[in-house]
Design an enzyme around this catalytic site. Structure first.
Site, mmCIF file in Angstrom:
data_model
loop_
_atom_site.group_PDB
_atom_site.id
_atom_site.type_symbol
_atom_site.label_atom_id
_atom_site.label_comp_id
_atom_site.label_asym_id
_atom_site.label_seq_id
_atom_site.Cartn_x
_atom_site.Cartn_y
_atom_site.Cartn_z
ATOM 1 N N ASP A 61 0.923 -1.253 0.040
ATOM 2 C CA ASP A 61 -0.099 -0.028 0.066
ATOM 3 C C ASP A 61 0.897 1.164 -0.108
ATOM 4 O OD1 ASP A 61 -1.758 2.383 0.550
ATOM 5 O OD2 ASP A 61 -2.452 1.208 2.327
ATOM 6 N N ASP A 100 -13.917 4.687 1.351
ATOM 7 C CA ASP A 100 -12.594 4.948 1.608
ATOM 8 C C ASP A 100 -12.277 6.250 1.563
ATOM 9 O OD1 ASP A 100 -9.848 4.980 1.804
ATOM 10 O OD2 ASP A 100 -9.446 3.532 0.058
#
Lengths: 165, 616
Positions: free
Chosen positions: B25, B206
């Site tokens: 990520d 998100d």
């Protein structure tokens, strides 16, 4: 292989969308490029081509208008965007609908308009189904032409919904 | 034809050979690396047990520090301490200057790309990201005791082609083999879905430090199908902090143009207040002798308008998926900013069900990426899992009159390819410029330019008879390539779209917002442009005809009459009235009817004498 055969569906206008989606997912499990992430370039390119076609098939069959157009295409009719020989009263109705839409500025009116539009679309879709089944190709094509107008109007109504929001 | 005649993917790899794979990520504020060990996906800590790696790089003449170590230089050596480089990925210098006003770095331009001036020389955003990735690669390889076969790197669902390409380039530079670029919300869905054997329609909300993504997915027996994605790429926790800081400055009567260092301290206090108020009811604030306390309800009043801004995107994603909020079975929260209780409350109200918050919102994306990396590396040949993603923004080509012809609409499943035929506009035209754009608006000037290329050597033909087929291909990573081919001659031109800059977050948001605000303007403007293009076509064709045989086929008064109509159309075309232009075209068509008939007759009689009709 046509899109119906690719997605293992009978060549018909009325299809089971759940079966379409399920078959799509099943075939993707075999052909998707992710299955070949460590494979050769040739394998990966081939997988991409296969998946691309599968996605196109899904998009075509999922949408009632695209599906109708595709069915006529399979019958050897050329599909072109735009006006052919559409009855004047239908065109006049379109102008009126367009005007109505341009004057809408709240959700209530828009929802009424959308409901009305969707009823009209549904009616034309079943008209297409009848024309298609009785192989009445000219009428089927005319219905598709009309549907193009209504779906475009529907898109515009949806755009308006975003503006209102 | 058989659908696919390739051996099953698992078969080629030797049994029991575990390939090392990782999910990364690469975030704006911090990055993580995760891997699957003994069937469990988990993030990997550094030697001090810290899982998060701040996305900060500090350059010295002959050394580079990354993460916490680099962060300690932020105040003392700001020009050599690069943070938030994700915001610069895939951007041109002009974009960086426009959006990077707050970034305290020295930028220079080198072959159209922005470079950061550091003690270690010029560094591109791709190189800085590569240094972060190298650090995570080392951490994974040291922990796992071997070289990584491949990685999955996550990108915001809203990343455009240029930003995705830049991310992939950074990975290559770091010596990583990218198995797939994966959307962050989708990665989160994997972490949740596989964990819970989920089935049905999921919404992934998100909200990170600087971006907001909403994705609607259908989960069924391990297949994660993204139905639609939307977002607001300039909205996140940073904006929350700024709003609170603004309140403090008002209360403490601190001027807007206070010194940068003071504002920075206030922002730090604001962030602390925001974090504390996730569990406390009120928080005492003190700054330069001023003191007060901020209550949770006061905070919520400040943040509500910002959170409200995420809801239209949720509605749009639902609509593009052809669903309404009752169809959503589960809502999953991702990103640090979803820790704010009001975010959870408003999302719950919107979707009419409590959202899931069970996996650490900071780690969930990396965990999901690692699960996919493990499968793509071939460690689970019998895995049922498959990800089907979509393209977030519409792609199109510039056509005459500065209009955009949409080729691939947003939320089309990828990989995808679409072909569109274009034709030449002038007699004898031998080259054609293609301009590829991204965005939802109808005019070129309102969309973002992705790339331009030229198709040369089109055989000279009458206007309108060349057939140029342009094919857009978007692969499973969301990366675009374009080919163009003249159908009658087979002349071909191919490019992989690799522009020197991409869309800025603000641009994407602005484009979407504009598309909504100006739907009406666009229709009017489009009508005008279309009429102008049509008028140009008529004028060009008529002029060519008059030059060829006007004096031969027309009497003098007829010739003058047509010329007068032509002049009138020319004048009307310069105006802004689409209807007037349409009318002038119509009039000219009437005036030239006899002429057209005579030309047709002449052409036919020529043809009878052994010439082909298409010579005319």
């Amino acid at each position: 292989m046509n899109y119906f055969e690719l997605l293992r569906l009978p060549i018909e206008f009325e299809i089971d969308l759940a079966v379409l989606n399920e078959n799509y997912r099943q075939i993707q499990k075999t052909v998707h490029p992710d299955n070949f992430a460590t494979g050769s370039d040739v394998e990966r390119r081939f997988a991409m081509e296969q998946t691309t076609e599968l996605n196109e098939a899904l998009q075509t069959l999922k949408h009632p208008l695209k599906r109708a157009q595709y069915l006529l295409e399979l019958q050897g009719f050329e599909i072109e965007e735009g006006i052919r020989n559409i009855a004047e009263d239908f065109l006049f109705e379109q102008l009126t609908l367009r005007e109505t839409l341009s004057e809408i500025n709240d959700f209530t009116d828009l929802n009424v308009f959308l409901a009305e539009l969707e009823t009209k679309i549904q009616r034309l879709l079943s008209e297409f189904q009848n024309n298609y089944q009785s192989k009445n190709w000219n009428s089927a094509q005319e219905t598709v032409d009309k549907l193009q107008f209504l779906y475009k109007l529907h898109d515009q109504a949806m755009q308006l919904e975003e503006t209102l929001a | 034809m058989a659908l696919l005649q390739i051996s099953e993917p698992g078969l080629s790899c030797a049994p029991h050979q575990h390939r090392l794979a990782a999910g990364i990520d690469l975030g704006t504020t911090h990055s993580l690396v995760a891997t699957v060990r003994s069937g469990v996906s988990e993030t990997l800590p550094d030697e001090q047990g810290r899982h998060l790696l701040p996305s900060v790089v500090h350059y010295q003449q002959d050394s580079v520090q990354i993460g916490y170590e680099a962060q300690t230089f932020a105040d003392a050596d700001p020009l050599n301490t690069i943070a938030s480089v994700k915001r610069l990925m895939g951007r041109g210098l002009a974009d960086v200057k426009a959006t990077g006003a707050r970034l305290p770095y020295d930028f220079v331009e080198e072959s159209g790309m922005p470079r950061l001036k550091t003690a270690a020389g010029l560094k591109s955003p791709v190189q800085v990201s590569a240094d972060i990735l190298k650090s995570l690669k080392n951490r994974a390889e040291q922990t796992l005791g071997g070289e990584l076969t491949g990685v999955v790197i996550t990108v915001p669902a809203y990343f455009d082609d240029a930003q995705r390409q830049a991310t992939k380039d950074a990975a290559t530079l770091a010596g990583l083999n990218v198995l797939r670029l994966l959307s962050e919300p989708t990665a989160a869905a994997i972490a949740y879905g596989l964990d819970k054997q989920a089935k049905g329609i999921y919404a992934i909300y998100d909200l990170g430090g600087g971006t907001f993504d909403i994705s609607i997915l259908r989960l069924q027996r391990g297949v994660f199908e993204v139905l639609a994605t939307a977002g607001d790429s300039a909205l996140g926790g940073d904006d929350f902090d700024r709003e609170i800081a603004h309140w403090i400055m008002q209360q403490a009567e601190i001027p807007e143009d206070a010194a940068h260092t003071r504002i920075r301290s206030i922002l730090t206090i604001a962030r602390q207040a925001k974090e504390k108020l996730t569990s406390q009811e009120s928080y005492p604030i003190e700054f330069e002798g001023w003191s007060d306390s901020l209550s949770r309800s006061q905070l919520e009043q400040l943040l509500k308008p910002l959170i409200q801004k995420t809801l239209p995107a949720c509605r749009r994603a639902l609509r593009d998926a052809g669903l309404n909020n009752q169809d959503i079975q589960e809502v999953v929260m991702v990103g640090g900013s979803t820790r704010v209780p009001l975010v959870r409350k408003m999302v719950e109200e919107f979707f009419q069900r409590p959202p899931h918050v069970d996996i650490d919102p900071d780690k969930v994306v990396a965990i999901g990426a690692a699960i996919q990396a493990d499968i793509l590396a071939g460690n689970k040949p019998d895995s049922e899992m498959l990800l089907l993603d979509v393209t977030p923004l519409s792609l199109g080509l510039e056509t005459m009159g500065g209009l955009v012809e949409k080729i691939i609409p947003r939320n089309t499943p990828i990989p995808t390819a679409k072909a569109q035929d274009f034709t030449t506009f002038k007699d004898g035209q031998t080259a054609m410029a293609l301009h590829i754009l991204q965005g939802e608006r109808e005019l070129v000037t309102d969309c973002r330019s992705l790339a331009r290329f030229e198709l040369r050597g089109i055989p000279a033909m009458v206007a309108g008879s060349a057939r140029i087929r342009v094919t857009f291909q978007i692969d499973a990573d969301g990366l675009l390539s374009v080919t163009a081919q003249e159908q009658t001659s087979g002349i071909r031109s191919e490019i992989v779209v690799k522009p020197s800059y991409g869309l800025s977050d603000n641009d994407i948001e602005q484009m979407l917002r504009d598309a909504m605000d100006h739907a009406d303007d666009d229709v009017n403007m489009r009508n005008l442009r279309e009429q102008q293009v049509e008028a140009d076509r008529v004028i060009n064709a008529l002029r060519a005809a008059l030059k060829a045989d006007g004096h031969k086929l027309l009497r003098k008064d007829e010739f003058n009459n047509i010329n007068a109509g032509l002049d009138k159309l020319l004048k009307t075309t310069r105006g802004k009235e689409a209807n007037a232009i349409a009318q002038a075209i119509e009039e000219l068509n009437k005036i030239t009817q006899t002429y057209a008939a005579r030309r047709m007759d002449a052409a036919i009689s020529q043809a009878m004498q052994g010439h082909r009709v298409d010579e005319f």
